[in-house]
Structure formats: C-alpha cells, structure tokens
Design an enzyme around this catalytic site. Structure first.
Site, mmCIF file in Angstrom:
data_model
loop_
_atom_site.group_PDB
_atom_site.id
_atom_site.type_symbol
_atom_site.label_atom_id
_atom_site.label_comp_id
_atom_site.label_asym_id
_atom_site.label_seq_id
_atom_site.Cartn_x
_atom_site.Cartn_y
_atom_site.Cartn_z
ATOM 1 N N GLU A 249 0.793 -1.324 -0.001
ATOM 2 C CA GLU A 249 0.032 -0.091 -0.001
ATOM 3 C C GLU A 249 0.871 1.313 -0.221
ATOM 4 O O GLU A 249 1.633 1.407 0.745
ATOM 5 C CB GLU A 249 -0.988 0.106 1.265
ATOM 6 C CG GLU A 249 -1.957 1.202 1.141
ATOM 7 C CD GLU A 249 -2.651 1.246 2.420
ATOM 8 O OE1 GLU A 249 -3.429 2.160 2.725
ATOM 9 O OE2 GLU A 249 -2.979 -0.008 2.951
ATOM 10 N N ARG A 250 0.574 2.046 -0.896
ATOM 11 C CA ARG A 250 1.429 3.307 -1.058
ATOM 12 C C ARG A 250 2.949 3.142 -1.341
ATOM 13 O O ARG A 250 3.806 3.754 -0.883
ATOM 14 C CB ARG A 250 1.484 4.295 0.083
ATOM 15 C CG ARG A 250 -0.305 4.614 0.213
ATOM 16 C CD ARG A 250 -0.888 5.043 -0.488
ATOM 17 N NE ARG A 250 -2.336 5.479 -0.404
ATOM 18 C CZ ARG A 250 -3.135 5.777 -1.022
ATOM 19 N NH1 ARG A 250 -3.116 6.033 -2.581
ATOM 20 N NH2 ARG A 250 -4.400 5.826 -0.728
ATOM 21 N N ASN B 43 -2.331 -1.400 8.215
ATOM 22 C CA ASN B 43 -3.808 -1.829 7.839
ATOM 23 C C ASN B 43 -3.609 -3.427 7.843
ATOM 24 O O ASN B 43 -3.386 -4.035 6.778
ATOM 25 C CB ASN B 43 -4.276 -1.250 6.561
ATOM 26 C CG ASN B 43 -4.521 0.203 6.677
ATOM 27 O OD1 ASN B 43 -5.152 0.663 7.522
ATOM 28 N ND2 ASN B 43 -4.200 0.972 5.603
ATOM 29 N N LYS C 223 -2.816 0.415 14.355
ATOM 30 C CA LYS C 223 -3.771 1.622 14.139
ATOM 31 C C LYS C 223 -5.131 1.004 14.636
ATOM 32 O O LYS C 223 -5.710 -0.073 14.012
ATOM 33 C CB LYS C 223 -3.642 1.509 12.642
ATOM 34 C CG LYS C 223 -4.776 2.574 12.061
ATOM 35 C CD LYS C 223 -4.628 2.385 10.488
ATOM 36 C CE LYS C 223 -5.651 3.482 9.818
ATOM 37 N NZ LYS C 223 -5.555 3.515 8.553
ATOM 38 N N GLU D 73 -10.350 5.528 10.268
ATOM 39 C CA GLU D 73 -10.855 5.052 8.710
ATOM 40 C C GLU D 73 -11.480 3.714 8.497
ATOM 41 O O GLU D 73 -11.316 2.818 7.659
ATOM 42 C CB GLU D 73 -9.341 5.104 7.906
ATOM 43 C CG GLU D 73 -8.794 6.317 7.898
ATOM 44 C CD GLU D 73 -7.545 6.314 7.001
ATOM 45 O OE1 GLU D 73 -7.437 7.212 6.286
ATOM 46 O OE2 GLU D 73 -6.638 5.386 7.068
ATOM 47 N N ARG E 228 -0.646 4.463 16.828
ATOM 48 C CA ARG E 228 -0.936 5.580 16.038
ATOM 49 C C ARG E 228 -1.996 6.464 16.491
ATOM 50 O O ARG E 228 -3.114 6.111 16.905
ATOM 51 C CB ARG E 228 -1.304 4.991 14.409
ATOM 52 C CG ARG E 228 -0.248 4.445 13.758
ATOM 53 C CD ARG E 228 -0.571 4.087 12.306
ATOM 54 N NE ARG E 228 0.011 5.156 11.556
ATOM 55 C CZ ARG E 228 -0.575 5.416 10.417
ATOM 56 N NH1 ARG E 228 -1.982 4.932 10.136
ATOM 57 N NH2 ARG E 228 -0.266 6.378 9.467
ATOM 58 N N ASP F 230 -2.545 14.602 7.039
ATOM 59 C CA ASP F 230 -2.107 13.378 6.349
ATOM 60 C C ASP F 230 -0.949 13.489 5.224
ATOM 61 O O ASP F 230 -1.141 13.523 4.197
ATOM 62 C CB ASP F 230 -3.222 12.758 5.422
ATOM 63 C CG ASP F 230 -2.949 11.234 5.389
ATOM 64 O OD1 ASP F 230 -1.824 10.644 5.823
ATOM 65 O OD2 ASP F 230 -3.688 10.501 4.789
ATOM 66 N N GLU G 158 3.494 9.545 -0.866
ATOM 67 C CA GLU G 158 2.080 9.449 -1.137
ATOM 68 C C GLU G 158 1.376 10.438 -1.767
ATOM 69 O O GLU G 158 0.668 10.423 -2.556
ATOM 70 C CB GLU G 158 1.378 8.748 0.038
ATOM 71 C CG GLU G 158 -0.074 8.618 0.021
ATOM 72 C CD GLU G 158 -0.757 8.099 1.239
ATOM 73 O OE1 GLU G 158 -1.937 7.903 1.239
ATOM 74 O OE2 GLU G 158 -0.158 7.994 2.196
#
EC number: 3.2.1.139
Length: 830
Positions: free
Chosen positions: A169-170, A212, A289, A293, A326, A372, A400
């Site tokens: 991711e990213r 995540n 985390k 979100e 986080r 962010d 990102e």
C-alpha cells in the site's frame, strides 16, 4: 590531515549502475601515496560470532576498503595491533584507552593515532562507527578526527506497508521484499540488503507489514517466517516488529469479541505474544492502528484508546517490547455543513484527555501534521499536549501525496519546518525535535518512525533521486540539527561521486524541488490539491470538499480556506500553547504559507507579499512548473558525468515531471479561475497561443471526449479513438512562422493498454511513443489528472503549410487519447 578533503575520482570510464547499492556503492576514490601508506594494515574485530553486528562491521570494513582503495586488509579477531582498525564495543576493548562512555547505540570514532578506533557503547554502535568511517573514506575525507556520537532518541524505526499477498500500500517500487502469496517470502536476500542500508543510517527497528494489518500474519507458518526475517536483520542491529489487526481475536482467533477489557481477549493476546517471542525473542514490539478510517478498535466497544493500547502493552512488558499506537484516529464521516467540524482537531480531542493513562512502554505515534502527510502542514499540536505520554514523530519517505517518486521532491526541508517549530510549551523554548525524544517532558521513550515502503525495484524506492529522502531520514533521526543541504551533499558524493558540477547541480535541483512541488500543487497552506478519493496523485481540487474525509478547502465563488480560529471557526488554533495559538488566531501574524490552513478569506485578500490570494495561486503554479522544467536541462548537463543507466532513468522521470507539472499548473489555475471568475493579471490562465486543441484538428477515427474533472484537459476536451480496434488520425495544416520548434503533445496514459502514437510532418515521421509509462505511481483507468502527461520532440523544423498529423493505435482499454499539441519556440515552456 593525511590529505586534503578535496576529492578526486579515479580516471576511468563510468560503469553502469542500477542503484541497488544505494549510498553504499563505495566507488573508487583516488588517494595520494601518503594516504595509501597511512591506511591501517589490518582490521581487528573484537567479536567472532558471525551473527554479531561487530562481526558484520569487520566484514563491511574489509569490503568497503577493498572497493574504495583496491586494497585488501586482513581481518583478525580479538587482539589489538598497531596500525589497525579496531572495531568492537568499549566493554570488549581491553587496550589502553581513556574514552568517555557513549549513550546507548552511540559510538566513538578516533583516527588520530596509529590505530583507528571504532568503538560502540553496544554492538550496534560499533557497526554504526564502522559505517561512519567508511562514509568518510568514500567521500575522500581522510581527516584526523576524534569524537563521540550519540543518538537523538532511542526509537529510530521505519514502517513498511507490505501486504501478505506481496503488494504494498502506497508503494511505488514493485512488490514486497518480505511477503508473497500470503506468507513470508522464501528468498530474503533483498531483505538482508535492506537491513544493511538501514544499519548504515542507524535505523534500529522495522515494522515489516502494513499498518492496515492482515491477521493471517499470526498463522504459525508466518510466525516462523518472522523468525527468518529477524535472523536476517539481527546481525545489522535492526529489530523487527509487526503491525496487528485489532479485531484478530474475533476474525482470526475464533472468539466472539475483540473487546479490550474482555478477559478472554486479554488472555488471547498474551498467548499470541508469548508464541511470537518464543520464535523472535528480540522482537521490537507492535504497531497498532485502531478506530480510524473504518478500522476496528476499542471505540467499537466504547473503550478508550488507552484501554485498547494497554492490552498490547501489558502483553509485551514481560518481553521488554514496545507498543507504537498511532494517533491517526479520526471520524471519516464528518459533516461539512458544520462550520466547526474539523478533522485536524481529532488527534488532540481523542488523545489529550488520556494523557498519563498509557502504559510506560506505549509510544503514541504522531504524524508530523494533523491531516495526512501534506505538502505543508503546521506541526501537530498533539506534540504539545501529551506531557505524561511517550511520543514519536511519524514521517513519510514514500511520497504518497507528493508525487509518488515520479516527481523529484527532497523532503527534509519540509520535515524541518515541523522539527524546528517552537511549540513554546509553558512559555519555554520547546522545538518539536526536543519533544519527540522525551527531553521536553522528561519521558523515558520516544523518537522517530517513517513510512518507507521499499520494493523489489533495484532503486529500492523506484527512483534514484528519491533515495536521498531515506538517507536523510536516518541522518535526521540520529541528529535533527544537521543541515538538510549538508545531508544531501553527503548523499550525492556517496551515490554519484564527487565531481563538483554533479554536486552543485543535484544540490540545486533537490533544494528547489519541494518549493516547486508546493507551488504547482497546492500552496498557502491549502494542502496538496490532489484527488483524495482516488489515487492521491494527480490534480483534482474539487475532491477535497463535499465528502466526509475532512481534507476540506471550503472553496466557493467568493473565497477559500478553513477558518480554524477559536473566535469564529473550528477552534483548532486553540489546541496550541498560548503564544502559538495567538500567532495563528490573528490573520495578520499568520504566515502566508499557512494562511488558508487557519483562515477563510476572499480570493482578493492581500497577502503580506502584496499579492491577492488568487494571483498568488496563478503565479505560484506557473513558477513551480517553470522550475520543474529547468530540472531537465540541469540534469542533461551531467550526461558525461553519470553512468548511462542511472542518467537515462533519472532523465526520463524528470521529463515526465516537467510534463506533469504543466498538467498540475493548468488544472489548478483553470479550476480556481472558473470558480472565482477572477482573471490572471498576466493573462496566462486560459490563454495558450502555442496550442492546437486535438478536438479542433481534422479527425478520422477519432472523436471528442469530455474529460472529467474538466480542468484536467485543455479546453475540457480530449479525443479518443472511435473504437478500441481501429486507429484514429488527427491532422492540421500549420500557419506559423518558419522556424525550429519543440513539439509537445499532451496525451493520457491509461492503465489497461499500451496504445501506439506516431506523429508526422507531411510524409516524414517525427517520432513515435507508446502508452507504457514505466513509473511507480498508482495508475488510472480514466482520462484525468493522474493519466495526463506529455511527450516532447525537440528541435523540429516547421514551415507554414506543413501538415502535422498524428496516428493513434488503441490497445486494450486505452483508446489512444490525445489532448493537445503545442508548438513551442525555443525557451518557451508553454
């Protein structure tokens, strides 16, 4: 001094390089005979255990000196000897010495006598000393030095957002070096090379999987795999840690709950933690985390974030593990119609009431700004509000929101705006850099973490120049006082050599890159005006507003900006200590570069510079794109000074960036020109005398296409082939003065096909290109600001009456889209 600090490259043909060695390439450096004669004759290693960082240090010294000086030094174990390099811990150094004890992970470097002393407080510190010494030699620095070097903070970690299937991711540099097909990769050679790079910049911890998190990491086979990763990193003094999914007890463990205070959940996490430590006894700890979100967390059961964090912390305590928790917790369903709603308030709102309730081995991981990883944000006020809680700053090396390694953006000057910011806690000097190691509030733990996301690409980050950010992160985490430009120049010498023109050119480009990117993407504190819903890459300012994500600009026909004052807005400014709060509360004392972060103003509001907000937007975006274009010529001046492979790779990216900066410039200026109705005083916005719109050309097999968002196409319109199996042709007869032009063609490179375009002047082919841009940014399946780019053919002789025509052959789902053609006289950008 054995010889001057001036560097001399060996006279040799520059060999091709692929970037895999990073700044540890140890290219040959010439040395006068006196330097060669004065080099130590052996390496003495005070530990012969092959898994020891001290042993690794000896191997590094032997290899590095061989490559730098073409001289092989024998390695001996355990005995001090004259004219040697001695590497080990101070505790193992039994020879006569009078050396002050460094802090944990610190080291002593002494080259003033017959022996070179590389002595660490611990084994990790000894390895750092070896890399420090090799860095000096590789830069041609043969100075007599004696000093002790200590870390700024105990925590100096990186985060990798790698997924179990091997995706990242990213991540913009290929698949994971850790995972594939749901398990830990069999071949960890690249992981070992990465451990070496991290150790050389004194990183001591790594989270190997995505924040995540996927709970299948806790399968027995994958815990065994973590052991193998730890075995690879341990000799380099880097401890591994893992991210956990908060709901694992239910989703993976078979419980009917993941409530933090449920005894069965507490027991489940204790058992899992014990199992992991049986295989990885030096696990650094966990990263969690939660409740953000859409992620599960303690708020699901009306538990506090501290209660959720402490379950993990207590399970880790018997093993001396650390929990990074986080602070990126916020409601992603905010109501924009509420003038006081503000995502930026979330971190302080959630965490300040819990100050002092976290266990002592918990570190709250705080992003540098409250939103962010934007192109500019104020320092997160949470740093000033956790007096009894350990904290760490979270930076992002992977770009990102900042060009995804397809745009050159040297990040330390951005990071420094936060690190050097004085929070003035209790009216005292309190720079953020003093808060994060625990100095300001007398906390035992704290420090640094950065999201890096290396991949299998030989350049590690997908871009040779982007590696400067990883190198600089490690340097700043060790010593945040070091100047950004000094760090950069060390990296340049280590990566590209010591030619003065190379050094000056890459320095100038890099130091100009963040201001340029800020200028052509988003400025005045208005965040990076990218598509926050889709790829976080290309321009789409409208996507910021009218959704629940809270990255709002509140732009309408009259004005723009978030009112974050206490007096009339969201109250965010009041989260800072009094002196800082007053600075931002008052529009007259708010710096221009954060004006729209803190205040909602009319487009005609005049800045301290004297310009109106809207005119500043116009000017900044044109200036930024012009700077990006200058990078191409600057890099081309290095053609014979850098190996061809790296030269060509960087040149391709800089040419792409120059074209994409035009996409950004036009999109943002057109959007706000359309929204405000206020013209550009310089009459540039919407006026493009050198362009020929594709839809105005004579079309055969092509048809017009309305692009969305409208501002990501010139005149809001492009052309696409009428079918995906038949070529299209667009032609025009030129009515321009005879001369030599650069021919720039804007097109769209979509995911899902590799169209072929060929451009002709009369019957002569000018050039050809395919829609297969090999860049790491997240691709787009649409004609938009992510897929828009341009190709340029230089120095084309054109005369009035010439017929210019382009044939586009579609492929897959890519219908050979074209936006416009620009015929540019020399020196004209657009």
């Amino acid at each position: 001094m054995l010889c001057t600090f001036l560097l001399y490259l060996l006279c040799a043909i520059v060999a091709a390089e692929n970037g895999s060695q990073g700044w540890l390439r140890y290219a040959p450096v010439s040395c006068e005979k006196a330097c060669q004669d004065a080099l130590p004759s052996s390496v003495v290693v005070l530990n012969n255990n092959e898994t020891s960082p001290v042993y690794v240090a000896g191997q590094e010294l032997q290899r590095g000196i061989q490559r730098i000086f073409n001289k092989t030094l024998p390695v001996n174990y355990g005995d001090c000897a004259a004219s040697s390099i001695i590497v080990g811990t101070l505790g193992d150094y039994n020879c006569t010495h009078n050396t002050p004890e460094p802090d944990e992970d610190g080291f002593v470097l002494n080259t003033t006598g017959d022996t070179v002393q590389l002595l660490g407080q611990n084994q990790r510190g000894a390895l750092y000393a070896a890399f420090e010494y090799l860095s000096m030699l590789a830069q041609g620095n043969f100075s007599r030095v004696a000093y002790t070097s200590n870390p700024h903070a105990p925590i100096r970690w990186v985060n990798e957002w790698d997924n179990m299937d091997g995706s990242i991711e990213r991540g913009y540099a290929g698949p994971s070096i850790f995972f594939a097909n749901g398990t830990v990769a069999e071949d960890l050679t690249r992981a070992r090379d990465y451990a070496r790079l991290l150790a050389s910049i004194r990183i001591n911890g790594i989270i190997v999987n995505n924040v995540n998190a996927n709970a299948t990491l806790l399968e027995a086979r994958n815990i065994d795999g973590l052991r193998r990763i730890a075995d690879v990193f341990r000799p380099y003094g880097v401890q591994i840690g893992i991210s956990l999914n908060f709901a694992s007890p239910q989703d993976f463990g078979g419980l009917d709950t993941f409530d933090s205070l449920n005894p069965s959940v507490v027991s489940w996490w204790e058992n899992v933690t014990n199992q992991i430590y049986q295989r990885v006894p030096d696990l650094a700890g966990y990263l969690v985390k939660a409740s953000s979100e859409g992620q599960p967390g303690p708020l699901t059961y009306n538990r506090t974030l501290a209660e959720g964090a402490n379950v993990f912390a207590r399970a880790l305590q018997p093993h001396d593990g650390i929990l990074m928790f986080r602070a990126f917790v916020y409601d992603n369903n905010l109501n924009e119609s509420s003038w006081t709603a503000d995502r930026a308030n979330a971190a302080v709102d959630y965490f300040k009431p819990l100050d002092g309730e976290f266990e002592e081995n918990v570190i709250v991981q705080i992003k540098y700004g409250p939103i962010d990883f934007q192109v500019r944000e104020p320092a997160s006020p949470l740093f000033a509000n956790l007096n009894r809680t350990n904290v760490a700053i979270e930076l992002q090396v992977t770009q990102e929101y900042l060009g995804q390694q397809c745009h050159l953006v040297y990040l330390p000057p951005l990071w420094k705006t936060v690190l050097d910011f004085d929070l003035q806690v209790d009216g005292k000097v309190s720079p953020v850099r003093d808060v994060i190691p625990g100095k300001t509030f007398n906390r035992p733990l704290g420090g640094w973490t950065a999201v890096v996301n290396v991949g299998t690409n030989t350049t590690w980050l997908g871009s040779h120049l982007a590696m400067s950010n990883l190198y600089a992160y490690g340097r700043l985490a060790w010593d945040p006082i070091v100047d950004s430009e000094d760090i950069l120049q060390d990296w340049i010498r280590l990566t590209f050599g010591s030619d003065q023109h190379v050094l000056d050119t890459i320095t100038e480009m890099s130091m100009a890159s963040w201001p340029a990117y800020e200028n052509y993407t988003g400025n005045l504190g208005e965040q990076t005006l990218t598509d926050i819903i889709y790829t976080h890459y290309g321009p789409n300012p409208a996507s910021q507003d009218n959704n629940g994500w809270g990255q709002w600009t509140r732009a309408d026909r009259q004005g723009i900006g978030m009112d974050r004052t206490v007096n009339n807005g969201t109250g965010y400014s009041g989260q800072y200590p009094a002196e800082v709060a007053q600075l931002y509360e008052d529009i007259d004392t708010t710096p221009d570069d954060l004006l729209l972060w803190f205040h909602h103003v009319n487009y005609t509001y005049r800045l301290h510079s004297g310009k109106t907000v809207i005119q500043h937007f116009y000017d900044a975006h044109y200036d930024g794109a012009e700077t990006a274009h200058s990078f191409v010529d600057m890099w081309e001046s290095l053609r014979d000074k850098i190996d061809q492979e790296r030269y060509n790779d960087v040149l391709a990216r800089l040419i792409y960036q120059a074209g994409h900066s035009i996409v950004w410039r036009d999109a943002i200026t057109n959007f706000y020109h359309n929204l405000s109705g206020i013209p550009d005083e310089m009459q540039r916005v919407g006026h493009h005398p050198w362009r020929i719109e594709a839809e105005s050309m004579t079309l055969s097999g092509y048809e017009p296409y309305a692009v969305y968002p409208f501002e990501t196409a010139s005149n809001a319109t492009a052309i696409i082939t009428s079918s995906n199996s038949t070529a299209g042709m667009a032609s025009t007869t030129l009515s321009i003065p005879s001369g030599t032009y650069n021919l720039a063609i804007n097109y769209y490179d979509l995911h899902g096909g590799e169209s072929l375009w060929t451009v002709y002047r009369n019957d002569d082919q000018i050039g050809q290109w395919t829609g297969d841009t090999k860049l790491g940014h997240i691709p787009s399946t649409y004609l938009d600001g992510h897929s828009a780019t341009r190709v340029t053919f230089r120095d084309i002789d054109l005369r009035p009456g010439d017929v210019l025509w382009i044939v586009g052959e579609p492929d897959g789902t890519e219908p050979a889209p074209l936006d416009y053609v620009a015929l540019l006289p020399g020196g004209v950008v657009d």
